[in-house]
Structures are given as C-alpha cells and as structure tokens.
Design an enzyme around this catalytic site. Structure first.
Site, PDB file in Angstrom:
ATOM      1  N   HIS A 209      -4.995 -15.026   9.448  1.00 48.40           N
ATOM      2  CA  HIS A 209      -3.552 -14.848   9.355  1.00 48.40           C
ATOM      3  C   HIS A 209      -2.948 -16.205   8.986  1.00 48.40           C
ATOM      4  CE1 HIS A 209       0.529 -13.427  10.850  1.00 48.40           C
ATOM      5  NE2 HIS A 209       0.679 -14.738  10.765  1.00 48.40           N
TER       6      HIS A 209
ATOM      7  N   ARG B 291      13.523 -14.568  11.609  1.00 52.16           N
ATOM      8  CA  ARG B 291      13.975 -15.213  12.855  1.00 52.16           C
ATOM      9  C   ARG B 291      13.145 -16.454  13.089  1.00 52.16           C
ATOM     10  NH1 ARG B 291       9.294 -13.916  15.779  1.00 52.16           N
ATOM     11  NH2 ARG B 291       8.421 -11.879  15.246  1.00 52.16           N
TER      12      ARG B 291
ATOM     13  N   VAL C 152       7.736 -17.805  17.644  1.00 53.25           N
ATOM     14  CA  VAL C 152       7.173 -18.432  18.838  1.00 53.25           C
ATOM     15  C   VAL C 152       6.475 -19.745  18.456  1.00 53.25           C
ATOM     16  CG1 VAL C 152       5.486 -18.152  20.694  1.00 53.25           C
ATOM     17  CG2 VAL C 152       6.861 -16.186  19.967  1.00 53.25           C
TER      18      VAL C 152
ATOM     19  N   GLU D  77       4.297  -9.226   6.001  1.00 49.69           N
ATOM     20  CA  GLU D  77       5.671  -8.938   6.412  1.00 49.69           C
ATOM     21  C   GLU D  77       6.443 -10.244   6.439  1.00 49.69           C
ATOM     22  OE1 GLU D  77       6.635  -8.079  10.430  1.00 49.69           O
ATOM     23  OE2 GLU D  77       5.059  -9.326  11.274  1.00 49.69           O
TER      24      GLU D  77
ATOM     25  N   ILE E 209      -8.580  -5.494   6.350  1.00 54.38           N
ATOM     26  CA  ILE E 209      -9.441  -6.576   5.878  1.00 54.38           C
ATOM     27  C   ILE E 209     -10.216  -7.130   7.065  1.00 54.38           C
ATOM     28  CG2 ILE E 209      -9.473  -8.838   4.744  1.00 54.38           C
ATOM     29  CD1 ILE E 209      -6.905  -7.865   3.272  1.00 54.38           C
TER      30      ILE E 209
ATOM     31  N   GLU F  36       4.589 -13.797   6.243  1.00 49.17           N
ATOM     32  CA  GLU F  36       3.223 -13.690   6.768  1.00 49.17           C
ATOM     33  C   GLU F  36       2.279 -13.103   5.715  1.00 49.17           C
ATOM     34  OE1 GLU F  36       3.899 -13.299  11.538  1.00 49.17           O
ATOM     35  OE2 GLU F  36       3.430 -11.448  10.477  1.00 49.17           O
TER      36      GLU F  36
ATOM     37  N   ARG G 142      -0.593 -20.566  23.599  1.00 51.95           N
ATOM     38  CA  ARG G 142       0.377 -19.814  24.402  1.00 51.95           C
ATOM     39  C   ARG G 142      -0.267 -19.521  25.755  1.00 51.95           C
ATOM     40  NH1 ARG G 142       3.142 -15.128  20.612  1.00 51.95           N
ATOM     41  NH2 ARG G 142       3.106 -16.264  18.642  1.00 51.95           N
TER      42      ARG G 142
ATOM     43  N   GLU H  52      -2.733   0.952   5.488  1.00 54.98           N
ATOM     44  CA  GLU H  52      -3.058  -0.280   4.783  1.00 54.98           C
ATOM     45  C   GLU H  52      -4.554  -0.506   4.953  1.00 54.98           C
ATOM     46  OE1 GLU H  52       0.311  -3.482   4.996  1.00 54.98           O
ATOM     47  OE2 GLU H  52      -1.441  -4.321   5.977  1.00 54.98           O
TER      48      GLU H  52
HETATM   49  P1  ADP Z   1       5.684 -14.526  16.457  1.00 53.45           P
HETATM   50  O1  ADP Z   1       5.113 -14.526  15.100  1.00 53.45           O
HETATM   51  O2  ADP Z   1       7.002 -15.187  16.588  1.00 53.45           O
HETATM   52  O3  ADP Z   1       4.693 -14.875  17.491  1.00 53.45           O
HETATM   53  P2  ADP Z   1       5.493 -11.993  17.604  1.00 53.45           P
HETATM   54  O4  ADP Z   1       5.245 -10.811  16.760  1.00 53.45           O
HETATM   55  O5  ADP Z   1       4.438 -12.477  18.504  1.00 53.45           O
HETATM   56  O6  ADP Z   1       6.022 -13.061  16.615  1.00 53.45           O
HETATM   57  O7  ADP Z   1       6.798 -11.719  18.413  1.00 53.45           O
HETATM   58  C1  ADP Z   1       7.477 -12.659  19.184  1.00 53.45           C
HETATM   59  C2  ADP Z   1       8.102 -11.965  20.344  1.00 53.45           C
HETATM   60  O8  ADP Z   1       8.972 -10.960  19.911  1.00 53.45           O
HETATM   61  C3  ADP Z   1       7.093 -11.309  21.246  1.00 53.45           C
HETATM   62  O9  ADP Z   1       7.563 -11.392  22.571  1.00 53.45           O
HETATM   63  C4  ADP Z   1       7.089  -9.874  20.751  1.00 53.45           C
HETATM   64  O10 ADP Z   1       6.708  -8.993  21.770  1.00 53.45           O
HETATM   65  C5  ADP Z   1       8.521  -9.698  20.345  1.00 53.45           C
HETATM   66  N1  ADP Z   1       8.714  -8.806  19.191  1.00 53.45           N
HETATM   67  C6  ADP Z   1       8.342  -9.010  17.916  1.00 53.45           C
HETATM   68  N2  ADP Z   1       8.745  -8.020  17.124  1.00 53.45           N
HETATM   69  C7  ADP Z   1       9.397  -7.156  17.913  1.00 53.45           C
HETATM   70  C8  ADP Z   1      10.077  -5.928  17.685  1.00 53.45           C
HETATM   71  N3  ADP Z   1      10.152  -5.374  16.473  1.00 53.45           N
HETATM   72  N4  ADP Z   1      10.634  -5.303  18.721  1.00 53.45           N
HETATM   73  C9  ADP Z   1      10.568  -5.843  19.951  1.00 53.45           C
HETATM   74  N5  ADP Z   1       9.956  -6.999  20.234  1.00 53.45           N
HETATM   75  C10 ADP Z   1       9.386  -7.650  19.237  1.00 53.45           C
HETATM   76  P1  ADP Z   2       3.447  -7.295  13.461  1.00 56.23           P
HETATM   77  O1  ADP Z   2       4.766  -6.912  12.892  1.00 56.23           O
HETATM   78  O2  ADP Z   2       3.095  -6.500  14.654  1.00 56.23           O
HETATM   79  O3  ADP Z   2       3.321  -8.766  13.618  1.00 56.23           O
HETATM   80  P2  ADP Z   2       1.694  -7.559  11.124  1.00 56.23           P
HETATM   81  O4  ADP Z   2       1.719  -6.681   9.928  1.00 56.23           O
HETATM   82  O5  ADP Z   2       2.263  -8.921  10.974  1.00 56.23           O
HETATM   83  O6  ADP Z   2       2.407  -6.817  12.335  1.00 56.23           O
HETATM   84  O7  ADP Z   2       0.203  -7.653  11.626  1.00 56.23           O
HETATM   85  C1  ADP Z   2      -0.147  -8.248  12.854  1.00 56.23           C
HETATM   86  C2  ADP Z   2      -1.600  -8.656  12.804  1.00 56.23           C
HETATM   87  O8  ADP Z   2      -2.459  -7.529  12.572  1.00 56.23           O
HETATM   88  C3  ADP Z   2      -1.948  -9.624  11.690  1.00 56.23           C
HETATM   89  O9  ADP Z   2      -1.705 -10.959  12.065  1.00 56.23           O
HETATM   90  C4  ADP Z   2      -3.419  -9.347  11.449  1.00 56.23           C
HETATM   91  O10 ADP Z   2      -4.240  -9.999  12.383  1.00 56.23           O
HETATM   92  C5  ADP Z   2      -3.503  -7.861  11.689  1.00 56.23           C
HETATM   93  N1  ADP Z   2      -3.365  -7.121  10.423  1.00 56.23           N
HETATM   94  C6  ADP Z   2      -2.251  -6.549   9.941  1.00 56.23           C
HETATM   95  N2  ADP Z   2      -2.485  -5.947   8.758  1.00 56.23           N
HETATM   96  C7  ADP Z   2      -3.788  -6.170   8.463  1.00 56.23           C
HETATM   97  C8  ADP Z   2      -4.666  -5.789   7.389  1.00 56.23           C
HETATM   98  N3  ADP Z   2      -4.227  -5.044   6.390  1.00 56.23           N
HETATM   99  N4  ADP Z   2      -5.956  -6.197   7.456  1.00 56.23           N
HETATM  100  C9  ADP Z   2      -6.410  -6.924   8.491  1.00 56.23           C
HETATM  101  N5  ADP Z   2      -5.642  -7.289   9.540  1.00 56.23           N
HETATM  102  C10 ADP Z   2      -4.350  -6.917   9.533  1.00 56.23           C
HETATM  103 MG    MG Z   3       3.481 -10.132  12.082  1.00 54.71          MG
END
Ligand code: ADP
Ligand code: ADP
Ligand code: MG
Length: 458
Positions: free
Chosen positions: A210, A295, A298, A291, A205, A277, A341, A202
C-alpha cells in the site's frame, strides 16, 4: 488570511483533537473542543481554551450529530471547524451544513469531497484521466451478478463497499463457493457502517504494497505533493505501521505516482490536505488507484517528519484562504520516518480491545522521537471509541537508523494498566522480514501472527 480565524472548533476526540489544539496554539488561534459526556476530562478538553459537551458517550449521539456540532461551534463564536479523521471528516452533508451557517470547513470543498467520496465514482474519474485502476466492475447487486463477472475479474477478488472506509465492508473471495457468504456479510457491514450497501468487485492483488501520496492544495489552484507513505503493515485492511519514503519505490516510480495523484487532485479542483491511495503490485511493479481520502490521515506525522511541513497548520491556513506556504521546488525530503499505532488491544486474543485505567504512562521523549497521544497516567480508556492510545513516530537519517530509533522508543515506552500492542510492535520491528522490507499487505496475518502467536493467530 483572507478569512481570519481567531477561534476554531474541533469536531473530534483522541489524539487528533490534541494535535489540532497544538496547531491552533502555534497559529495563535483559540481552540474549542466538542466533547461527549465520556470525554469531558480528556487531554484535549484540558488543553483547549474551552470544551463544550455535544452529547452522550455513543458517537451516534455526539461526534456524529451534525446539528449539535454546528450549534456548538456557532454558540462558542468559532469561525472554523476542523473535523479530524473518521467521524464527520468525509461527510459532505456536514460540510454543507457548516458552510450554510457561515463556518469555514477545514477540508476540501463539498464538490471535491463528493467526487472522491464514492469509490466507484472515484474509479471512474481515475479511468477518464488514464490513471490505472485495479480490474473491477461497476455496482454488483446480487451474488448472481458477482458469479457472472467472476471469470472476467478472476479469483481471488474483493467485494468492496463503494462507501467504505477503515477497512470495513470488504471481503476476499477465493472461490465460487465463498460468493454468497461474502456478499451477504460485506453488504450487511456496509449497510450498518455507511448506510449504503452498494458493493463492487476488484481483482485482489496478492503480493501488494500500500503506497499513498500526500497532496496539499490551496484555493488559488496551487497544488503540491509531499511524497509517499508506505502503509503495508496491515491487519484486516487496517494500517498498523507506516513509513516514508517507501522502501520499495524508486525515484522513477515515485515521480509517476506523484504525477497520477496530482492529476486526480487537480481534476477535482482539490483544496486542502488529501491522500491518493494506490496499491502496488510487487510482481509487476505496476500501481493502481484505490481511493482518495479527503481529510488529514492518521499517519500524516511521517510526512511531517521528512518534509518539516506542519500539515495541520497548513490545513487551517488554507481554510482561512491563505496560499500554500511552499511551492513544489521548495519541498525537501530528509531522511526516513516510521510510525507505529499503539492500540489498547490484546494481540494474543485476536486483538480484542482492552479498555480500562492507565496506571503507568511514560512515553519516550528523546530527540528524533515524537508521540501523538491523548493518554496520561490515570486516564480511563473508554470502551465507546476506537482503541488507539498513541502514535509513536521517529525520524532517522535512513531507514535502518529509523528502525533502531523506533526499537529504542518502543523499549522505553512504559504503559501499564491496559494491555497494549507495544510488545507486538517491538516484535515486528525486530523481525528480519520487516527490516529487509520483504513484506506484503498480507504479511502480518499470513506470516507474522502465525509465527509469533501460533494457534491463537487470527
Ligand atoms: P488512515 O489512512 O487515516 O489511517 P483509516 O482508514 O485508518 O485512515 O481511518 C482513520 C480513522 O477513520 C479510523 O478510526 C477509521 O475507523 C475511521 N474511518 C475511516 N473511514 C471511515 C468511514 N467511512 N466511516 C467511519 N469511520 C471511518
Ligand atoms: P478503505 O477505504 O477501507 O481504506 P481501501 O480501498 O483503501 O479501503 O483498501 C484498504 C486496504 O485493503 C488496502 O490498503 C489494501 O491493503 C487492501 N486492498 C484494497 N483493495 C485491494 C486490491 N484490489 N488488492 C489487494 N489489496 C487491496
Ligand atoms: Mg484506504
């Protein structure tokens, strides 16, 4: 409720388990919490009507044991299971197992979960609905494939795990010589964390915020949005501070983002609470779908603070077959909310976890302040799980009032025994860049930590 829930099983730990117990109390539902051997004496175990051990401390042998949890929920006479966030919250097999055993799952139907669970599939869905996605690829199976697409996607780009979550399985690639290393480490991390090494590319950016939209749907097809949260204060792609509304989103942009989120949610027949998101490009103010998290998140309390809606109670009632308690017209947004947090980590040492016994614990408790936590004086923070100690959430009539109140809350928060990120948050709240919202998702790592922690910065 169509399917009455009198007893609910909590398949989680920490602050979210405590939060779910509170929602059960409010609804007059008994709460049973499944605990690992290390969590027998936690606050959730004390507050719940009953605690039942589901296995040893390591999550793989307790909180991630589908059959042990379902057996415990059935054995204790529960009608429903709330998975919280993390652990099994987005595991479609777990949901299927619950349903198979006649348990209501507090979350979306498996079909909506699998449609959104895989990021590549979700991107495809977004495209068909004309919701913009960041320029990217389908599955890339080797560094050579990545090299082939690099020109088209342009540097810098991200290698992302299709099954990813929690910021894991993601690497930034800024030049061709980084491709091999990034590919190997991203796919290895994805394989160990998600049992699925599938990666895609991807475009990255650079100047981004976010911004995510909270949605809530019932099984009768009603679906509403509860506005957005800005979660741009991040480290290693993980959120540290969240707020609502976003200081960079105007009413026109807000309406467009909400519309895109609702179109996606409707398309997959989304039921229950979910979050769509987006990444917002500050240079063009264009937003792109990242994405959907199927659920509770946090950071849900900031939305609760500005809308007055109890998201966890809504989740449980929706699972019981109740219609939404509000229509879109009835959703009111009042003031500004911020969440910090607080983790048991040492920022000066690259945010190394700092488990141990809490010897002093006095969270702030003034009006307009809320602390969601499972900690108390004497609690031993175990080394097995994530390091979050508490979430401090404040509400103010506007952003600057909320910032002042948060500064006050953090100042009066006494936590001793383990090192925490309280001082880190105090410094962020006092920083002019944060106050003026002149930040991007890279600000913590690129600017703040360098400035504050100097040579010790990540
Ligand atoms: P939020 O947007 O709710 O803050 P996070 O991505 O920070 O989402 O995830 C919340 C919690 O769930 C964190 O403790 C993170 O480590 C855990 N988590 C998120 N996605 C996954 C996953 N696919 N597998 C395992 N743990 C996950
Ligand atoms: P996760 O499932 O781990 O939460 P996300 O796709 O939601 O993964 O991305 C987590 C974070 O990574 C975003 O909140 C953003 O800060 C960064 N990120 C993800 N994709 C991009 C992108 N294409 N450009 C810039 N930042 C990104
Ligand atoms: Mg995410």
């Amino acid at each position: 409720m169509k399917h009455p829930i009198t007893r609910l099983f909590i398949a989680n730990r920490g602050e979210i388990a405590v939060r779910i117990v509170a929602a059960c109390r409010k609804l007059g539902i008994e709460a049973v919490v499944g605990v690992s051997e290390a969590d027998r004496h936690t606050l959730a175990a004390q507050l719940a009507d009953r605690a039942i051990c589901i296995g040893p401390a390591p999550a793989a042998r307790s909180y991630l044991k589908l059959d042990a949890i379902v057996t415990a929920a059935k054995g204790t006479g529960c009608q429903a299971v709330h998975p919280g966030y993390g652990f099994l919250a987005e595991n479609a097999n777990f949901e299927a197992l619950c349903v198979e055993h006649g348990l209501l799952f507090v979350g979306p139907p498996a079909s909506a979960m699998s449609a959104m669970g895989d990021k590549l599939r979700a991107r495809q869905t977004a495209k068909t609905l004309k919701v913009p996605v960041v320029p990217g690829t389908d599955h890339v199976d080797s560094p050579d494939t990545v090299r082939r697409f690099a020109g088209e996607i342009r540097y810098p780009f991200l290698l992302k795990a299709s099954a990813g979550g929690g910021g894991r399985g993601m690497r930034i690639v800024r030049s061709a010589n980084e491709i091999d290393g990034a590919f190997t480490s991203a796919s290895a991390e994805a394989r160990s964390a998600f049992h699925d090494p599938t990666l895609y590319m991807e475009h990255y950016i650079e100047r981004a915020r976010h911004v995510e939209v909270q949605v809530l749907g019932d099984e009768y097809g009603s679906i509403v949005h509860l506005g957005e949260r800005d979660c741009s204060v991040q480290r290693r792609h993980q959120k540290l501070i969240e707020e609502s509304p976003s200081p960079v989103v105007d009413p026109v942009l807000r309406a467009r983002m909400a519309d895109a989120a609702l179109r996606l949610a409707r398309h997959v027949r989304y039921v229950n609470a979910g979050t769509v998101e987006f990444i917002l490009d500050l240079d063009s103010m264009a937003f792109y779908f990242l994405e959907m998290n199927t659920r509770i998140q946090v950071e849900h309390p900031v939305t609760e603070m500005v809308t007055g809606i109890d998201l966890v109670a809504e989740q449980i009632q929706i699972a019981g077959g109740a219609p939404l308690s509000i229509s879109q017209d009835e959703v009111r947004f009042d003031g500004h909310a911020i969440e910090c947090r607080i983790n048991a980590e040492i920022p000066e040492r690259d945010f190394m976890p700092s488990p141990g016994r809490i010897i002093e614990w006095e969270p702030p408790s003034e009006a307009g302040m809320r602390v969601d936590t499972h900690c108390y004086r004497g609690y031993v923070v175990p080394p097995f799980y994530d390091s979050m100690l508490a979430k401090v959430i404040v509400h103010g009539r506007d952003r600057s009032a909320a910032i002042s109140r948060m500064a006050k809350a953090l100042d009066s928060f006494k936590a001793e025994g383990v090192q925490s990120t309280l001082p880190f948050h105090r410094a962020v709240l006092a920083h002019p860049d944060f106050e003026d919202s002149r930040i991007t998702t890279q600000w913590i790592e690129q600017d703040f930590c360098r400035e504050v922690y100097g040579a010790h910065s990540p």
